[in-house]
Design an enzyme around this catalytic site. Structure first.
Site, short mmCIF file in Angstrom:
data_model
loop_
_atom_site.label_atom_id
_atom_site.label_comp_id
_atom_site.label_asym_id
_atom_site.label_seq_id
_atom_site.Cartn_x
_atom_site.Cartn_y
_atom_site.Cartn_z
N PRO A 114 -52.73 6.99 6.22
CA PRO A 114 -53.21 8.51 7.29
C PRO A 114 -54.56 9.29 6.34
O PRO A 114 -54.11 9.88 5.48
CB PRO A 114 -51.94 8.75 7.94
N GLU A 115 -55.64 9.28 6.96
CA GLU A 115 -56.45 10.13 6.55
C GLU A 115 -56.42 11.80 7.19
O GLU A 115 -55.99 12.42 8.05
CB GLU A 115 -56.90 9.50 6.01
N LYS A 138 -53.99 15.60 3.53
CA LYS A 138 -53.14 14.59 3.99
C LYS A 138 -51.28 14.68 4.81
O LYS A 138 -50.92 14.13 4.88
CB LYS A 138 -53.43 13.51 3.16
N HIS A 176 -38.36 2.13 12.66
CA HIS A 176 -39.24 2.59 11.10
C HIS A 176 -39.18 4.25 11.42
O HIS A 176 -39.41 4.31 10.77
CB HIS A 176 -40.31 2.05 10.95
N ARG A 213 -43.03 1.42 5.22
CA ARG A 213 -43.34 1.30 4.38
C ARG A 213 -42.83 2.40 3.29
O ARG A 213 -42.25 2.17 2.47
CB ARG A 213 -44.55 0.69 4.10
N ARG A 241 -59.43 0.75 -5.60
CA ARG A 241 -59.81 0.93 -3.84
C ARG A 241 -61.37 -0.65 -3.72
O ARG A 241 -62.17 -0.53 -4.83
CB ARG A 241 -59.31 1.78 -3.37
#
Length: 266
Positions: free
Chosen positions: A2-3, A59, A94, A112, A250
């Site tokens: 998420p940005e 963020k 989750h 995660r 990246r």
């Protein structure tokens, strides 16, 4: 990950559906995500207090307890999200944190387990403690342009460095550079002032449009890279096959025709 557009969407959702409703219960299912606070302490801080205000820096999402004497801190890591819950709905899979109102509530979801949940006296204190740079939608041109032009490394890496500029990650750095017509591995100190200004303007335009689209690629206007940013994808402008390059660990996606290499950082 998420940005800024994703987190701004979470903030607006929480702002619209969650403010002014007393918190009745908090359930922490992933205590490893808590930083410098215990589950019981977080519960006591929130219980019976409405959330009064939300803010975002980069963020990170902040939600103030009524009276602004403390703020819940949520960072969403690589795959986290915020989900509003209706009625007596069961929390999603989750869910690391569930904050329940009399009816409904919200869940911090982190498949995660790479985000963080915390508490701070103010967003400013948290930003300073983490060494975050200015928010990407708050920084002005007069700071952005000289900082970028003073960077010897790849421009994509500069855009993603949260200590320089908070809010941009792998996906939106590619989109910004595509709109600016700049190769992702171009060294920042090789840009002239008009080029650096073009990056600044592209950043503002892309982030604002992504926020308006609620960070959903399908809602973006024609001509955006994101819906084609995958194997076999083609440039939405010229039709050229998209290429990839490695930058600061990246994968960068770009159009080799629209984003000529010029001078790149090795």
């Amino acid at each position: 990950m998420p940005e800024l557009p994703d987190v701004e969407t979470f903030r607006r959702t929480l702002d619209h559906h969650g403010l002014g409703r007393p918190v009745r219960r908090t359930t922490v299912s992933a205590p490893d995500l808590l930083v410098d606070i215990l589950p019981q302490s977080l519960g006591r801080l929130l219980k019976n207090h409405p959330l009064a205000e939300t803010r975002r820096h980069g963020k990170v999402l902040f939600a103030a307890r009524e009276g602004c004497d403390g703020w819940l801190v949520l960072h969403f890591g690589m795959s986290g999200s915020l989900m509003m819950l209706e009625g007596k709905a069961a929390p999603p899979e989750h869910a690391g944190l569930v904050v329940a109102f009399d009816q409904g509530g919200f869940a911090y979801v982190s498949p995660r387990r790479l985000g963080m949940i915390g508490w701070t006296q103010s967003p400013e204190a948290f930003v300073a403690s983490r060494g975050l740079g200015p928010d990407a939608l708050a920084v002005d041109r007069e700071r952005f342009v000289p900082d970028l032009r003073g960077h010897r490394g790849a421009i994509k890496c500069w855009l993603m460095d949260q200590a320089r500029l908070a809010g941009i990650g792998n996906v939106y750095s590619d989109e910004i550079l595509f709109h600016a017509g700049i190769h992702p591995k171009r060294a920042g100190n090789t840009l002239d002032e008009p080029e650096a200004t073009r990056v600044y303007e592209a950043m503002r335009r892309v982030l604002e449009q992504a926020v308006a689209a609620r960070a959903e690629p399908a809602r973006l206007p024609d001509g955006y890279l994101l819906p084609s940013r995958e194997k076999g994808g083609r440039c939405p402008r010229c039709g050229e096959a998209l290429a990839t390059a490695r930058a600061c660990g990246r994968t960068a996606w770009y159009c080799p025709r629209c984003q000529a290499p010029d001078e790149v950082s090795r």
